[in-house]
Every structure is written in C-alpha cells, then in structure tokens.
Design an enzyme around this catalytic site. Structure first.
Site, PDB file in Angstrom:
ATOM      1  N   HIS A 164      -9.461   1.125   5.243  1.00 20.06           N
ATOM      2  CA  HIS A 164      -8.159   1.354   5.876  1.00 20.06           C
ATOM      3  C   HIS A 164      -8.328   2.264   7.094  1.00 20.06           C
ATOM      4  O   HIS A 164      -9.139   3.195   7.072  1.00 20.06           O
ATOM      5  CB  HIS A 164      -7.171   1.971   4.878  1.00 20.06           C
TER       6      HIS A 164
ATOM      7  N   GLY B  32       2.968  -1.051   4.278  1.00 26.32           N
ATOM      8  CA  GLY B  32       2.980   0.378   3.995  1.00 26.32           C
ATOM      9  C   GLY B  32       4.389   0.842   3.677  1.00 26.32           C
ATOM     10  O   GLY B  32       4.910   0.648   2.580  1.00 26.32           O
ATOM     11  N   GLY B  33       5.033   1.474   4.664  1.00 30.12           N
ATOM     12  CA  GLY B  33       6.347   2.090   4.461  1.00 30.12           C
ATOM     13  C   GLY B  33       7.356   1.225   3.732  1.00 30.12           C
ATOM     14  O   GLY B  33       8.025   1.694   2.796  1.00 30.12           O
TER      15      GLY B  33
ATOM     16  N   GLY C 256       2.776   2.408  10.861  1.00 28.04           N
ATOM     17  CA  GLY C 256       3.713   3.521  10.709  1.00 28.04           C
ATOM     18  C   GLY C 256       4.459   3.885  11.978  1.00 28.04           C
ATOM     19  O   GLY C 256       5.100   4.935  12.044  1.00 28.04           O
TER      20      GLY C 256
ATOM     21  N   GLU D  87      -6.623   4.625   8.169  1.00 26.90           N
ATOM     22  CA  GLU D  87      -6.421   6.060   7.922  1.00 26.90           C
ATOM     23  C   GLU D  87      -7.701   6.691   7.389  1.00 26.90           C
ATOM     24  O   GLU D  87      -7.988   7.856   7.659  1.00 26.90           O
ATOM     25  CB  GLU D  87      -5.219   6.251   6.976  1.00 26.90           C
TER      26      GLU D  87
ATOM     27  N   SER E 111       3.761  -1.991  10.400  1.00 29.66           N
ATOM     28  CA  SER E 111       5.206  -2.043  10.640  1.00 29.66           C
ATOM     29  C   SER E 111       5.824  -3.401  10.287  1.00 29.66           C
ATOM     30  O   SER E 111       6.728  -3.873  10.968  1.00 29.66           O
ATOM     31  CB  SER E 111       5.531  -1.661  12.088  1.00 29.66           C
TER      32      SER E 111
ATOM     33  N   ASN F  76       0.871  -1.175   0.000  1.00 30.34           N
ATOM     34  CA  ASN F  76       0.000   0.000   0.000  1.00 30.34           C
ATOM     35  C   ASN F  76       0.910   1.228   0.000  1.00 30.34           C
ATOM     36  O   ASN F  76       1.508   1.553   1.018  1.00 30.34           O
ATOM     37  CB  ASN F  76      -0.884  -0.038   1.258  1.00 30.34           C
ATOM     38  N   TRP F  77       0.998   1.866  -1.148  1.00 31.14           N
ATOM     39  CA  TRP F  77       1.933   2.991  -1.293  1.00 31.14           C
ATOM     40  C   TRP F  77       1.395   4.272  -0.641  1.00 31.14           C
ATOM     41  O   TRP F  77       2.100   5.281  -0.598  1.00 31.14           O
ATOM     42  CB  TRP F  77       2.230   3.244  -2.770  1.00 31.14           C
ATOM     43  N   LYS F  78       0.150   4.238  -0.192  1.00 33.99           N
ATOM     44  CA  LYS F  78      -0.475   5.419   0.431  1.00 33.99           C
ATOM     45  C   LYS F  78      -0.277   6.647  -0.479  1.00 33.99           C
ATOM     46  O   LYS F  78      -0.318   6.510  -1.699  1.00 33.99           O
ATOM     47  CB  LYS F  78       0.075   5.614   1.847  1.00 33.99           C
TER      48      LYS F  78
ATOM     49  N   GLU G 279      -5.046  -4.833  10.772  1.00 36.62           N
ATOM     50  CA  GLU G 279      -4.051  -3.773  10.914  1.00 36.62           C
ATOM     51  C   GLU G 279      -4.314  -3.007  12.218  1.00 36.62           C
ATOM     52  O   GLU G 279      -5.107  -2.046  12.219  1.00 36.62           O
ATOM     53  CB  GLU G 279      -4.141  -2.803   9.737  1.00 36.62           C
TER      54      GLU G 279
HETATM   55  P1  13P Z   1       3.191   0.480   7.700  1.00 37.01           P
HETATM   56  O1  13P Z   1       3.716  -0.802   7.087  1.00 37.01           O
HETATM   57  O2  13P Z   1       3.891   1.696   7.205  1.00 37.01           O
HETATM   58  O3  13P Z   1       3.110   0.387   9.195  1.00 37.01           O
HETATM   59  O4  13P Z   1       1.671   0.637   7.181  1.00 37.01           O
HETATM   60  C1  13P Z   1       0.806  -0.428   7.263  1.00 37.01           C
HETATM   61  C2  13P Z   1      -0.424  -0.103   6.505  1.00 37.01           C
HETATM   62  O5  13P Z   1      -1.171   0.792   6.875  1.00 37.01           O
HETATM   63  C3  13P Z   1      -0.694  -0.848   5.273  1.00 37.01           C
HETATM   64  O6  13P Z   1      -1.978  -0.603   4.806  1.00 37.01           O
END
Ligand code: 13P
Length: 252
Positions: free
Chosen positions: A95, A234-235, A173, A97, A213, A9-11, A167
């Site tokens: 998600h 994510g990251g 994050g 967020e 993470s 997930n590149w956000k 999640e």
């Molecule tokens: P991180 O891997 O950056 O913690 O993010 C997880 C995430 O929200 C994937 O959708």
C-alpha cells in the site's frame, strides 16, 4: 468474463464495537449476492472479531499487511501464517501509505508477497504513482518498476492468487479520484505488462482494482472501464451504506 471484486481497506480506523457493527451491516446488505466478490480488511486487533461476524457470509476477510517470515523473533510483526490462522483469505501488500510513510521498498514488498503466497494467502498488491511522478510523465515508468520489483521471482501460476490494485497516490484520501480514462489507461498498461511477462492467460484472468477516492457517485463510471475489475475502497468503506452502494455499482 472477470467477476468484479470490491474490497474495503479500513486502515487504522474503527474500534472493536464499530468493527463488529460495520462488518455485520456489510454482511446484511450483501446477503446472498453472488455477482460480485467482496472483502473487508480491518486492523489486526479486530480480525478475529470480524472473522466471527463474517462466518457463513459471502464477505471474506483480509489483513492490511504482514511480515515476510512465518514465525520468529520479530517483535511487533505479524506473520502470514497467523493471518491464515485467524481466518484471513487476503492480505494487502505494498500500500502506498506503507511505501511512502513507512519506507517500504519493492524488494521488501516482494519478500512479503512470496511469504504470503507460501502461507496460503491471496495477495492484493498495490501500486501507483505520486503527483510529481504523474506530472513528470513518469507514471508508466513507475508502475513498470513497481511491477518488476514486487513481482520478482514469481511464476505465472502465482498470479492466479493475486489481485493488483492501481492506487494513484494523489487520489488517495483526497476526494480527487482518477478519471475513468486515467484509470483505464493505467490498468491497460498494467495488464499489458503482465501479458508480456506472465503470458496472455494470466493477464486476461487477472483482477485489477482501482483505488483512490472511490465513492458511490463515481464508482460505476470507474468500474465500467474495460480493465477496471472493481475497487479497493478506503474512506467510503467505513460507512456501510456507502460501501454497499459501491459494491452494487460493480454489479451494474
Ligand atoms: P480512499 O478511498 O480513502 O481514497 O483510500 C483508498 C485506499 O488507499 C484504499 O487502499
């Protein structure tokens, strides 16, 4: 035996140039590996660019959100049909967020799940508790409410086209991943809920990703848990080497 599934997930990151480079590096690194399913989910403006890069590869395309109507006067929204049109196979919905920063409710997410499935997309549905909810021992109650709300009105057959992603909000994050035991416990609870409401077959076929993470050095221990079927990254998905190392951890 469920095949593991790792999605990036590149956000709200990358540019058109770096999106293309990152996708190309993932394609190169994955090669013809068939032991794990891999998807990447770039921001809307780069979906078409990345779709081109993924052509002929084993990496599939996903989007990070959609609206619940197929077309209409909804300024700024993107429909599931449009995502199919540009080559998406998946859409991430629910998600944290979007739940916490943009106020999405389970009822709203549920409308999108129905619309996405109707348009032919497969859904990666996210759920998870906040730190306060965990500390108040409400994790299972929160997961239960999210499952009831966002899966309302679906038949067992629809579950075949869904992936759930656990999640925990406190792990996203933050560099503080859930322990493998915490992840396993939540995943087993989620699978138990699906068994109870949709039957044993749907529950045993369902892929449940862990997200929060995930890094190259903790992926294998998370993925080795019985009910953890891969990850939503994510990251670490923004670095091709890190993402590919996580993908390889799913093969071990
Ligand atoms: P991180 O891997 O950056 O913690 O993010 C997880 C995430 O929200 C994937 O959708």
């Amino acid at each position: 035996m469920r095949k593991k599934f790792v999605a990036g997930n590149w956000k709200m990151f990358t540019t058109s140039a770096t999106a293309r480079q990152l996708a190309a590096a993932v394609v190169r690194g994955l090669g013809d590996e068939q032991g794990v399913a891999v998807a990447i989910c770039p921001p809307f403006p780069y979906l078409s660019i990345v779709a081109e890069t993924l052509q002929g590869s084993r990496v599939v395309l996903g989007a990070q959100n959609c609206y619940h109507e197929q077309e209409g006067a909804f300024t700024g929204e993107v429909s599931p049909a449009m995502l199919v049109d540009v080559g998406c196979r998946y859409v991430i919905l629910g998600h944290s967020e979007r739940r916490h920063k943009l106020g999405e409710t389970d009822a709203f997410i549920n409308r999108k799940v129905h619309a996405a499935l109707a348009a032919g997309l497969d859904v990666i549905l996210c759920l998870g508790e906040t730190l306060e909810e965990r500390q108040a021992h409400r994790t299972e109650a929160v997961l239960e409410a999210q499952l009831m709300g966002s899966l309302a009105g679906l038949e067992a057959a629809a579950l075949r086209r869904m992936v759930l992603a656990y999640e925990p909000v406190w792990a996203i994050g933050t560099g503080q991943n859930a322990t493998p035991q915490q992840a396993q416990q939540a995943h087993a609870f989620i699978r138990g809920h699906i068994r109870q409401h949709f039957g044993a077959e749907a529950a045993s076929a369902l892929l449940i990703q862990y997200g929060g993470s995930v890094k190259p050095d903790n992926a294998a221990s998370l993925f080795h848990q019985a009910d953890v079927d891969g990850g939503l990254i994510g990251g670490a998905s923004l670095n091709a080497d890190h993402f590919l190392a996580i993908v390889r951890a799913a093969l071990a």
